[in-house]
Design a protein around this motif. Structure first.
Motif: not given
Length: 285
Positions: A244-271
């Motif tokens: 859930q925290c990584s989802e918040k980070i994903m929203q932040y990155l989309q809003q501030e940098y127009q960056y869409v996280m991959s599943n790789d990004d989400k998984m490693y960030l979550t770990l």
């Protein structure tokens, strides 16, 4: 070697047998010389090869306006940094750091002291570069008898970090630093905890975020769906709060940098989030 341009008695521009421009340095090597004269190669103490013509032009233009001594100072600092860092430095840093140091020295002589707004973040996130930059302050003091405070070390450290971001500027590095800072804040407020900044897990997390930010600013996106879907779902279910925290980070990155996280990004960030926020894990490491 013929002299193409003289910057001062100790620094001149020439070219080698391959036609590449060189900045050569040595005590008195250009004294009483003029353009077209030969250089006594026995007097050359240091040579800087300008591989890129654009960088060559910028450096030669810069050395018309700033003391060549400031380039010599930047050169000494960067030779020290090259010996310490595990990654290569882009040649443009010789231009950028010379320009920065010259301006900082001029400001200092006028009594103008500027604080680095990202001082604490730089000291925290870029420890290796900051330690090298602190040694650079000693080099500066030995060479020109000026002692800068550690805010200047933070600025020099930013230039070292920025050298990894080819074709960008120091502003991108400051944004990258801010991104790491913001993500750490999201994690802290999501879990309502203070992270142990002395722990190995914290160091690992910050290192991961630094490389993640570096990839983002270099536009090196991970390809989506490289990680197995089953593994991704297992991580999502097992570490639900971290996910859930990584989802918040994903929203932040989309809003501030127009960056869409991959599943790789989400998984490693979550770990990494799970590891850095889990007390038992901290105790085990």
């Amino acid at each position: 070697m013929e002299i193409k341009k003289i910057f001062n008695n100790n620094v001149a521009l020439t070219e080698n047998s391959d036609g590449k421009e060189l900045v050569v340095m040595g005590k008195g090597l250009a004294f009483s010389k003029k353009i077209g004269d030969s250089i006594d190669e026995s007097k050359i103490e240091k040579t800087f090869i300008l591989e890129n013509q654009t960088i060559s032009d910028k450096l030669t233009d810069l050395l018309v306006d700033v003391p060549a001594k400031h380039f010599e100072l930047a050169y000494k600092i960067l030779e020290y940094a090259r010996a310490k860092l595990s990654y290569p430095l882009d040649d443009y840093i010789y231009v950028a750091l010379t320009d920065h140091l010259s301006f900082a020295i001029t400001r200092h002589k006028k009594g103008i002291i500027l604080k680095n707004a990202l001082f604490f973040e730089i000291r925290k996130f870029y420890k290796e570069e900051f330690q090298i930059a602190k040694e650079a302050l000693d080099i500066i003091e030995r060479e020109i008898d000026i002692r800068f405070d550690e805010d200047e070390a933070a600025s020099i450290a930013l230039h070292l970090v920025n050298s990894q971001l080819t074709d960008t500027n120091i502003g991108a590095t400051m944004q990258m630093t801010k991104m790491v800072h913001d993500i750490l804040h999201i994690v802290k407020y999501h879990f309502l905890v203070s992270l142990d900044e002395q722990s190995v897990n914290y160091e690992r997390f910050v290192t991961h975020l630094r490389f993640f930010a570096l990839r983002l600013f270099k536009k090196e996106h991970n390809l989506d769906n490289q990680v197995e879907q089953f593994l991704f779902e297992q991580v999502q279910q097992k570490y639900d709060k971290a996910f859930q925290c990584s989802e918040k980070i994903m929203q932040y990155l989309q809003q501030e940098y127009q960056y869409v996280m991959s599943n790789d990004d989400k998984m490693y960030l979550t770990l990494h989030i799970q590891r850095v926020t889990n007390r038992q894990s901290l105790q085990e490491h």
